[in-house]
Every structure is written in C-alpha cells, then in structure tokens.
Design a protein around this motif. Structure first.
Motif, short mmCIF file in Angstrom:
data_model
loop_
_atom_site.label_atom_id
_atom_site.label_comp_id
_atom_site.label_asym_id
_atom_site.label_seq_id
_atom_site.Cartn_x
_atom_site.Cartn_y
_atom_site.Cartn_z
N LYS A 87 0.85 -1.20 0.00
CA LYS A 87 0.00 0.00 0.00
C LYS A 87 0.88 1.24 0.00
O LYS A 87 1.95 1.27 0.58
N VAL A 88 0.38 2.28 -0.65
CA VAL A 88 1.07 3.55 -0.68
C VAL A 88 0.34 4.48 0.27
O VAL A 88 -0.89 4.59 0.23
N LEU A 89 1.08 5.16 1.12
CA LEU A 89 0.53 6.05 2.14
C LEU A 89 -0.41 5.32 3.10
O LEU A 89 -1.25 5.94 3.73
N GLY A 90 -0.31 4.02 3.17
CA GLY A 90 -1.08 3.24 4.12
C GLY A 90 -2.49 2.89 3.69
O GLY A 90 -3.14 2.09 4.33
N PHE A 91 -3.02 3.48 2.61
CA PHE A 91 -4.40 3.19 2.24
C PHE A 91 -4.63 3.05 0.74
O PHE A 91 -5.68 2.60 0.33
N ILE A 92 -3.69 3.40 -0.10
CA ILE A 92 -3.87 3.28 -1.55
C ILE A 92 -3.18 2.01 -2.03
O ILE A 92 -1.98 1.85 -1.82
N THR A 93 -3.93 1.13 -2.66
CA THR A 93 -3.36 -0.08 -3.23
C THR A 93 -3.16 0.12 -4.72
O THR A 93 -4.13 0.33 -5.44
#
Length: 193
Positions: free
Chosen positions: A37-43
């Motif tokens: 995940k990018v920034l913890g929430f974008i897959t």
C-alpha cells in the motif's frame, strides 16, 4: 507569463526529486510504491500475469506413456518451451501472479522417444482442479454460498404452467414436447406425379 509558469514547474519538480523518505524522520513507516500500500491506504493496480498451460493432477493422470506427440499436444496444449536442440523434450511451464493470491510456478516436462511419449515428469505438488481454482480465487464471500436448487416443498409452491389448448395437439402430432410449437425448418415437399 509562460516563463513564470515554466520556472515554477521546474522548481516544484526539482524540489520533489530532492525529497526522499530517509530525509523525513517523522514518517519512517511510509511505504514505498513497491510495497502493498502507498501512504497506508492506496493499493496500486498490478497487472495479473498468467502464462503457460494449467496442468492439474487429473489432466496429468490421463497422459500415458506411448501416446503420440499429436495426442499429447491435443490434451495438454502447445508447450510453452520447445528447444531445437532437444526436440524430444517439451516444457509446460505455468506461472501466475494475481493480487490477493500467492504467486505460482510449475514446470511439467514431457519426454519423447521419437514420436511416442516416454515419460511425463510432473512435480509432486501438482494441484487438482478444485485446488487450483481455490488457490486463484480471490473472492471471499462473507456467508455461506447461495443454494441453487429447490426442494420438493418449494417446487410444490411454484405456479403451475398454463396449458395451451391449441398448441398441445399440434405438438403431440409433431412429436415435440407438449406446450412447445416450432415452425418447420424446411417446407414439406409435395409428392411428384
């Protein structure tokens, strides 16, 4: 105006290139684009790559020594790898990388003696068809699966189909199931005199 816009764009891009995750002490757990995940929430979207022939235990069990090359090709498909220097060896390589499922790679080798199959070398962990489908299925339903059949009590509550008075004799005369009338495909030939 164009020069000001170009200058500000170059300054912003230059600032972005000097920014690294190591220089941000307050964000040490920020994942990279290569993580899940990018920034913890974008897959990020990843392309599903399926390559080769799926060979299951059932399919490999139908292949017997002595079969001609053509029959093996018909049953297993065209091999992914054939070598001009090893014409008596066909490599059936299968790889799959799918989001939410573990990547898989298997190699099944068909060895020939002339035009006849000598041996099929398959790994011990070759899955059955059900195991393979379960391993690539990323849909996990929350409850139990829906029932697709009716029991006798449910069938008895269904409305009875209306019978057509004029269709039944025609259908019976034609030998078709009652209630279904189909026009003839060809005109009936008149007897010649």
């Amino acid at each position: 105006m164009r020069i000001a816009l170009l200058s500000s764009t170059l300054l912003l891009l230059g600032g972005c290139s000097s920014l690294s995750l190591d220089s941000l002490p307050s964000l040490p757990s920020l994942p990279t684009i290569t993580g899940d995940k990018v920034l913890g929430f974008i897959t990020p979207y990843r392309v599903e790559v399926v390559q080769g022939n799926v060979i299951t235990k059932e399919l490999a069990g139908r292949i017997k020594p002595g079969m001609p090359k053509g029959v093996v090709r018909d049953m297993l498909g065209t091999p992914l790898l054939t070598d001009a220097f090893h014409a008596d060896r066909w490599d059936y390589t299968f790889t799959i990388a799918r989001q939410g499922a573990a990547p898989q790679k298997r190699v099944v080798v068909a060895v020939f003696d002339g035009d006849k199959l000598k041996a099929l070398e398959a790994p011990d962990d070759l899955p059955t068809e059900r195991e393979f489908v379960a391993s690539i299925n990323t849909y996990k339903p929350g409850g139990k699966p829906p029932r697709l059949d009716l029991d006798e009590a449910e069938r008895s509550r269904l409305p009875k189909p209306a019978k057509s008075a004029e269709a039944a004799p025609t259908a019976a005369a034609e030998g078709v199931a009652p209630g279904r009338v189909y026009p003839p495909l060809e005109a009936k030939a008149e007897p010649r005199s």
